[in-house]
Design an enzyme around this catalytic site. Structure first.
Site, PDB file in Angstrom:
ATOM      1  N   ARG A  25      13.012  -0.460   0.439  1.00 32.31           N
ATOM      2  CA  ARG A  25      11.874  -1.391   0.274  1.00 32.31           C
ATOM      3  C   ARG A  25      10.937  -1.389   1.490  1.00 32.31           C
ATOM      4  O   ARG A  25      10.345  -2.416   1.801  1.00 32.31           O
ATOM      5  CB  ARG A  25      12.350  -2.825   0.020  1.00 32.31           C
ATOM      6  CG  ARG A  25      13.045  -3.032  -1.308  1.00 32.31           C
ATOM      7  CD  ARG A  25      12.049  -3.354  -2.412  1.00 32.31           C
ATOM      8  NE  ARG A  25      12.717  -3.364  -3.705  1.00 32.31           N
ATOM      9  CZ  ARG A  25      13.138  -4.477  -4.317  1.00 32.31           C
ATOM     10  NH1 ARG A  25      12.909  -5.646  -3.792  1.00 32.31           N
ATOM     11  NH2 ARG A  25      13.739  -4.397  -5.484  1.00 32.31           N
ATOM     12  N   ARG A  29       6.581  -6.650   0.736  1.00 30.59           N
ATOM     13  CA  ARG A  29       5.815  -7.861   1.049  1.00 30.59           C
ATOM     14  C   ARG A  29       5.895  -8.323   2.491  1.00 30.59           C
ATOM     15  O   ARG A  29       5.103  -9.160   2.909  1.00 30.59           O
ATOM     16  CB  ARG A  29       6.257  -9.001   0.115  1.00 30.59           C
ATOM     17  CG  ARG A  29       5.766  -8.806  -1.313  1.00 30.59           C
ATOM     18  CD  ARG A  29       6.546  -9.661  -2.283  1.00 30.59           C
ATOM     19  NE  ARG A  29       7.905  -9.149  -2.392  1.00 30.59           N
ATOM     20  CZ  ARG A  29       8.849  -9.662  -3.192  1.00 30.59           C
ATOM     21  NH1 ARG A  29       8.581 -10.714  -3.930  1.00 30.59           N
ATOM     22  NH2 ARG A  29      10.048  -9.129  -3.250  1.00 30.59           N
ATOM     23  N   ARG A  38      -1.594  -4.898  -2.754  1.00 27.60           N
ATOM     24  CA  ARG A  38      -1.052  -5.484  -3.983  1.00 27.60           C
ATOM     25  C   ARG A  38      -2.074  -6.454  -4.591  1.00 27.60           C
ATOM     26  O   ARG A  38      -2.269  -6.471  -5.811  1.00 27.60           O
ATOM     27  CB  ARG A  38       0.249  -6.207  -3.669  1.00 27.60           C
ATOM     28  CG  ARG A  38       0.998  -6.695  -4.886  1.00 27.60           C
ATOM     29  CD  ARG A  38       2.274  -7.369  -4.375  1.00 27.60           C
ATOM     30  NE  ARG A  38       3.089  -7.943  -5.420  1.00 27.60           N
ATOM     31  CZ  ARG A  38       2.805  -9.068  -6.056  1.00 27.60           C
ATOM     32  NH1 ARG A  38       1.690  -9.720  -5.804  1.00 27.60           N
ATOM     33  NH2 ARG A  38       3.654  -9.532  -6.968  1.00 27.60           N
ATOM     34  N   ASP A  75       9.297   1.358  -9.567  1.00 23.98           N
ATOM     35  CA  ASP A  75      10.406   0.428  -9.772  1.00 23.98           C
ATOM     36  C   ASP A  75      11.392   1.023 -10.772  1.00 23.98           C
ATOM     37  O   ASP A  75      10.995   1.780 -11.664  1.00 23.98           O
ATOM     38  CB  ASP A  75       9.910  -0.927 -10.273  1.00 23.98           C
ATOM     39  CG  ASP A  75      10.974  -2.001 -10.069  1.00 23.98           C
ATOM     40  OD1 ASP A  75      11.039  -2.574  -8.975  1.00 23.98           O
ATOM     41  OD2 ASP A  75      11.763  -2.245 -11.010  1.00 23.98           O
ATOM     42  N   TYR A 152      19.734  -5.022 -16.847  1.00 28.26           N
ATOM     43  CA  TYR A 152      18.439  -5.701 -17.037  1.00 28.26           C
ATOM     44  C   TYR A 152      17.983  -5.611 -18.487  1.00 28.26           C
ATOM     45  O   TYR A 152      17.410  -6.557 -19.031  1.00 28.26           O
ATOM     46  CB  TYR A 152      17.375  -5.095 -16.107  1.00 28.26           C
ATOM     47  CG  TYR A 152      17.593  -5.437 -14.649  1.00 28.26           C
ATOM     48  CD1 TYR A 152      17.111  -6.630 -14.110  1.00 28.26           C
ATOM     49  CD2 TYR A 152      18.296  -4.581 -13.809  1.00 28.26           C
ATOM     50  CE1 TYR A 152      17.316  -6.958 -12.774  1.00 28.26           C
ATOM     51  CE2 TYR A 152      18.518  -4.895 -12.472  1.00 28.26           C
ATOM     52  CZ  TYR A 152      18.033  -6.082 -11.960  1.00 28.26           C
ATOM     53  OH  TYR A 152      18.253  -6.413 -10.656  1.00 28.26           O
TER      54      TYR A 152
HETATM   55  O1  CP3 Z   1      12.159   1.037  -1.552  1.00 25.53           O
HETATM   56  C1  CP3 Z   1      10.927   1.157  -1.727  1.00 25.53           C
HETATM   57  O2  CP3 Z   1      10.076   0.826  -0.862  1.00 25.53           O
HETATM   58  C2  CP3 Z   1      10.446   1.853  -2.992  1.00 25.53           C
HETATM   59  C3  CP3 Z   1      10.081   1.049  -4.097  1.00 25.53           C
HETATM   60  C4  CP3 Z   1      11.146   0.262  -4.851  1.00 25.53           C
HETATM   61  C5  CP3 Z   1      10.878  -1.010  -5.425  1.00 25.53           C
HETATM   62  N1  CP3 Z   1      11.950  -1.375  -6.185  1.00 25.53           N
HETATM   63  C6  CP3 Z   1       9.632  -1.759  -5.263  1.00 25.53           C
HETATM   64  C7  CP3 Z   1       9.622  -3.203  -5.557  1.00 25.53           C
HETATM   65  C8  CP3 Z   1      12.445   0.616  -5.214  1.00 25.53           C
HETATM   66  C9  CP3 Z   1      13.271   1.834  -4.816  1.00 25.53           C
HETATM   67  C10 CP3 Z   1      12.930  -0.422  -6.067  1.00 25.53           C
HETATM   68  C11 CP3 Z   1      14.262  -0.385  -6.712  1.00 25.53           C
HETATM   69  C12 CP3 Z   1      14.717  -1.529  -7.499  1.00 25.53           C
HETATM   70  N2  CP3 Z   1      13.973  -2.356  -8.303  1.00 25.53           N
HETATM   71  C13 CP3 Z   1      16.066  -1.914  -7.619  1.00 25.53           C
HETATM   72  C14 CP3 Z   1      17.234  -1.194  -6.982  1.00 25.53           C
HETATM   73  C15 CP3 Z   1      17.391  -1.492  -5.545  1.00 25.53           C
HETATM   74  C16 CP3 Z   1      17.758  -2.915  -5.224  1.00 25.53           C
HETATM   75  O3  CP3 Z   1      16.927  -3.602  -4.634  1.00 25.53           O
HETATM   76  O4  CP3 Z   1      18.898  -3.304  -5.538  1.00 25.53           O
HETATM   77  C17 CP3 Z   1      16.118  -3.025  -8.463  1.00 25.53           C
HETATM   78  C18 CP3 Z   1      17.362  -3.798  -8.870  1.00 25.53           C
HETATM   79  C19 CP3 Z   1      14.782  -3.289  -8.903  1.00 25.53           C
HETATM   80  C20 CP3 Z   1      14.336  -4.320  -9.872  1.00 25.53           C
HETATM   81  C21 CP3 Z   1      13.417  -5.279  -9.255  1.00 25.53           C
HETATM   82  N3  CP3 Z   1      12.131  -4.989  -8.826  1.00 25.53           N
HETATM   83  C22 CP3 Z   1      13.654  -6.645  -8.981  1.00 25.53           C
HETATM   84  C23 CP3 Z   1      14.956  -7.372  -9.264  1.00 25.53           C
HETATM   85  C24 CP3 Z   1      12.500  -7.157  -8.404  1.00 25.53           C
HETATM   86  C25 CP3 Z   1      12.214  -8.593  -8.041  1.00 25.53           C
HETATM   87  C26 CP3 Z   1      12.915  -9.012  -6.801  1.00 25.53           C
HETATM   88  C27 CP3 Z   1      11.952  -8.981  -5.640  1.00 25.53           C
HETATM   89  O5  CP3 Z   1      12.317  -8.424  -4.601  1.00 25.53           O
HETATM   90  O6  CP3 Z   1      10.876  -9.560  -5.786  1.00 25.53           O
HETATM   91  C28 CP3 Z   1      11.562  -6.092  -8.272  1.00 25.53           C
HETATM   92  C29 CP3 Z   1      10.214  -6.160  -7.678  1.00 25.53           C
HETATM   93  C30 CP3 Z   1       9.860  -5.160  -6.624  1.00 25.53           C
HETATM   94  N4  CP3 Z   1      10.161  -3.838  -6.658  1.00 25.53           N
HETATM   95  C31 CP3 Z   1       9.110  -5.430  -5.438  1.00 25.53           C
HETATM   96  C32 CP3 Z   1       8.943  -4.207  -4.768  1.00 25.53           C
HETATM   97  C33 CP3 Z   1       8.169  -3.942  -3.502  1.00 25.53           C
HETATM   98  C34 CP3 Z   1       8.516  -6.772  -5.046  1.00 25.53           C
HETATM   99  C35 CP3 Z   1       7.390  -7.036  -6.014  1.00 25.53           C
HETATM  100  C36 CP3 Z   1       6.154  -7.647  -5.448  1.00 25.53           C
HETATM  101  O7  CP3 Z   1       5.397  -7.005  -4.683  1.00 25.53           O
HETATM  102  O8  CP3 Z   1       5.918  -8.795  -5.826  1.00 25.53           O
END
Ligand code: CP3
Length: 347
Positions: A25, A29, A38, A75, A152
């Protein structure tokens, strides 16, 4: 020609004085420049499907910190969407999807061949990145592991214990296994397309692997990861694969051997000494600083970072967090972590 990229050298098994470093990540944010892009995109999914802006946020942490790898901005839930599930994000809460609990829900999914219609902007992001990244930076593509993605798709949201997915697995095993197979096949096509667009490594995120125990762990975490890794290696023999069976505990032992992955990513519930002895013996490991240190910083961050680098210094290692960096992290703590890793031999 000898490989010059530090991350690819670690994945090939080379032991380095200073390990390569990147962060799960890392585009997120906690960075003001991410929040600005964003906002420009409108919402999270629009950002994922806008190749110019998705490439921009991928590059932001590379410019700011000079990480050794960039991870494609996307994602894991884009695959369910490409298979026809409805997907949206509720601000402050997380993802929501249409649920799969009955045979007709599954029958309504699209065939694997159709996923590229939805996912082609992601491949364009990869193409832009492979042109624009510095020559020393490795580009990582990724997908969710079938079990994690299925949790999910079945529940329609994130769940603390993956209860709905476990219930379907027990009550309608045939439907559950058909869903896992569809996701597995889609993931092979998705990762192959990322590689053809320029991804140099792929990572499989099994964030909820820890809730599968015993035989279920073998069948639904190890086996799908093995099938995907084998298919990728057949089509693209030179592409390394990183597996992340998060919270697998003892399941980390032998995971590289049984799946064929080149590197096992470790969460921070396992100690680096334990993992060096039992997991790193089979090859490269990645991890495993607790992401809370990116919030709290200070001497504890420095001490723990050094402890990890030292514990893994006798084998191939990629420094990373044990899970994604959180929005409340301080960007200066990230710099402190990087400086600590890169200077640890002189400390
Ligand atoms: O790592 C990186 O920088 C690359 C991008 C990336 C994102 N999600 C961007 C993201 C990667 C590799 C993921 C993987 C992901 N997404 C996983 C597996 C890894 C982990 O964290 O366990 C999972 C379970 C998801 C599903 C997901 N996406 C959830 C549960 C959420 C909401 C939780 C949160 O952190 O807000 C997301 C949103 C998400 N994916 C964000 C980002 C940067 C935040 C969204 C935003 O900008 O509002």
């Amino acid at each position: 020609m000898a490989e010059t990229k530090k991350l690819l050298r670690a994945l090939a098994g080379e032991v380095q004085d200073v390990p390569p470093i990147w962060m799960m990540r890392q585009a997120g944010r906690y960075l003001p420049e991410y929040r600005a892009t964003r906002a420009q995109a409108g919402d999270f999914l629009s950002l994922c499907y806008n190749p110019e802006l998705a490439a921009e946020v991928t590059l932001q942490p590379i410019r700011r910190y000079g990480f050794d790898a960039a991870i494609l901005f996307a994602d894991i839930l884009l695959v369910p969407q490409a298979l026809g599930a409805d997907l949206w994000f509720v601000t402050g809460e997380g993802p929501r999807l249409s649920t799969i609990t009955q045979q007709p829900d599954f029958d309504a999914l699209k065939p694997v061949e159709e996923i590229h219609e939805t996912l082609s902007p992601v491949y364009e992001t990869v193409r832009i990145l492979s042109r624009e990244l510095p020559s020393e930076t490795t580009l990582i593509g990724f997908a969710g592991a079938p079990w994690t993605v299925a949790t999910y798709m079945i529940a329609g949201r994130g769940t603390p214990d993956q209860g709905p997915a476990h219930a379907l697995r027990e009550e309608n095993t045939a439907l559950f296994e058909a869903l896992l197979e569809r996701i597995t096949l889609a993931t092979i096509e998705y990762l192959s397309a990322q590689i053809e667009a320029g991804a140099e490594v792929v990572k499989i995120f099994d964030s909820w692997a820890g809730s599968l125990k015993g035989d279920a762990f073998q069948k639904y975490a190890v086996e799908p990861c093995r099938v995907i890794t084998q298919a990728i290696k057949q089509r693209h023999p030179s592409i390394p694969v990183i597996g992340f069976p998060r919270e697998a505990g003892d399941g980390y032992i032998g995971f590289a051997k049984s799946t064929g992955v080149d590197c096992v990513a470790l969460d921070n519930s396992v100690s680096p000494d334990w993992a060096a002895e039992r997991v790193q013996v089979n090859g490269c490991v990645q991890g495993n600083l607790a992401s809370s240190h990116m919030v709290t910083g200070g001497q504890a961050l420095v001490d723990e970072t050094r402890r990890i680098v030292e514990a893994f210094s006798k084998g191939p290692h990629i420094f990373n967090l044990g899970h994604g960096i959180t929005p409340d992290a301080d960007p200066e703590n990230v710099q402190l972590m990087i400086d600590t890793v890169r200077s640890w031999r002189n400390a």
